[in-house]
Design a protein around this motif. Structure first.
Motif, short mmCIF file in Angstrom:
data_model
loop_
_atom_site.label_atom_id
_atom_site.label_comp_id
_atom_site.label_asym_id
_atom_site.label_seq_id
_atom_site.Cartn_x
_atom_site.Cartn_y
_atom_site.Cartn_z
N MET A 81 0.88 -1.60 -0.27
CA MET A 81 0.50 -0.20 -0.52
C MET A 81 0.91 1.36 -0.13
O MET A 81 0.70 1.94 -1.12
N TYR A 82 1.79 1.19 0.62
CA TYR A 82 3.10 2.54 1.07
C TYR A 82 3.28 2.65 -0.08
O TYR A 82 3.80 3.74 -0.96
N ALA A 184 -11.59 0.87 3.43
CA ALA A 184 -10.44 0.65 2.58
C ALA A 184 -10.68 1.48 1.12
O ALA A 184 -11.14 1.00 0.75
N ASN A 185 -9.37 2.32 0.70
CA ASN A 185 -9.24 3.37 -0.15
C ASN A 185 -8.58 1.74 -1.66
O ASN A 185 -7.62 0.73 -1.05
N PRO A 186 -9.61 1.24 -2.38
CA PRO A 186 -9.30 0.02 -2.54
C PRO A 186 -8.31 0.19 -4.56
O PRO A 186 -8.06 -0.99 -4.58
N ALA A 187 -7.40 1.14 -4.51
CA ALA A 187 -7.59 1.29 -5.49
C ALA A 187 -6.25 1.84 -4.62
O ALA A 187 -4.19 0.89 -5.35
N PHE A 188 -5.58 1.36 -3.10
CA PHE A 188 -3.88 0.66 -2.48
C PHE A 188 -3.74 -0.22 -1.98
O PHE A 188 -3.41 -0.41 -1.71
N VAL A 189 -5.30 -0.84 -1.88
CA VAL A 189 -5.54 -2.03 -0.93
C VAL A 189 -5.20 -3.31 -1.44
O VAL A 189 -6.33 -3.53 -2.39
N LEU A 190 -4.69 -4.25 -1.53
CA LEU A 190 -4.48 -5.64 -2.41
C LEU A 190 -5.78 -6.52 -1.85
O LEU A 190 -5.47 -6.07 -0.69
N GLY A 191 -6.34 -6.88 -2.95
CA GLY A 191 -7.61 -8.25 -2.71
C GLY A 191 -8.91 -7.12 -2.98
O GLY A 191 -9.50 -7.76 -2.06
N MET A 192 -8.66 -5.89 -2.34
CA MET A 192 -10.18 -5.41 -2.37
C MET A 192 -10.88 -5.30 -3.64
O MET A 192 -10.28 -5.35 -4.35
#
Length: 192
Positions: A81-82, A184-192
């Motif tokens: 995410m970072y 959570a922002n789905p653009a940054f969280v894997l698996g969302m």
């Protein structure tokens, strides 16, 4: 975002999602006591060994639960995410928010693994009910511990197994109550 940032975001999200899925599958397969000698399990173990063995030095397992792979998955999610936030050009939020998004992403990813595993298991039970293919055996071993409590509660319905319906409902209830409120922002969280 420039072209290099877009390509970097694509690579990090795609390769990161694949690797995170391997880490979570390792955790879930060990939790469900799946066959360690299955060739797919062996591939997952070899693929994730470098990171998991590093964390296993510091984090012991508790009652057969491999906490090192779970902690590794959470930290990998936060690092990815970072990286995605950095490549997108946004400022970094505080670590508490990243950790919360990471935990929500891990939980959502686990729910997705079970959702798709259940779907594959249901379709395979119609198409190839007695198949010994390593992938189908692994899917059955992964989903059986989740379906077993519902099978004990529900009576037999003349050969119909209704437990997957209740597992799908439980997955959606968990997602609605624990994952969606985090935002959570789905653009940054894997698996969302």
């Amino acid at each position: 975002m420039n072209t290099v940032g877009s390509i970097g975001t694509l690579l990090v999200s795609t390769l990161g999602t694949i690797y995170l899925m391997a880490i979570l599958l390792r955790f879930l397969l060990q939790l469900s006591r799946a066959d360690f000698y299955n060739p797919i399990t062996q591939m997952i173990v070899r693929f994730t060994d470098p990171g998991v063995l590093l964390f296993r030095r510091f984090i012991p397992g508790i009652r057969g639960i491999d906490l090192s792979s779970l902690v590794y998955a959470i930290l990998f999610q936060c690092a990815a995410m970072y990286a995605l936030i950095f490549m997108s050009g946004y400022s970094f939020p505080n670590f508490g928010l990243i950790l919360t998004w990471g935990l929500a992403g891990i939980l959502n990813f686990i729910l997705n693994i079970y959702f798709w595993g259940m779907l594959i298991s249901i379709i395979a039970s119609f198409i190839a009910p007695f198949s010994g293919h390593p992938a189908l055996v692994l899917v059955r071993q992964l989903t059986e511990p989740v379906m077993a409590p519902f099978r004990r509660i529900l009576p037999a319905m003349g050969g119909l197994d209704l437990s997957p319906i209740f597992v799908f409902l439980a997955i959606q209830i968990i997602r609605i109550t624990l994952v969606l409120p985090v935002g959570a922002n789905p653009a940054f969280v894997l698996g969302m």
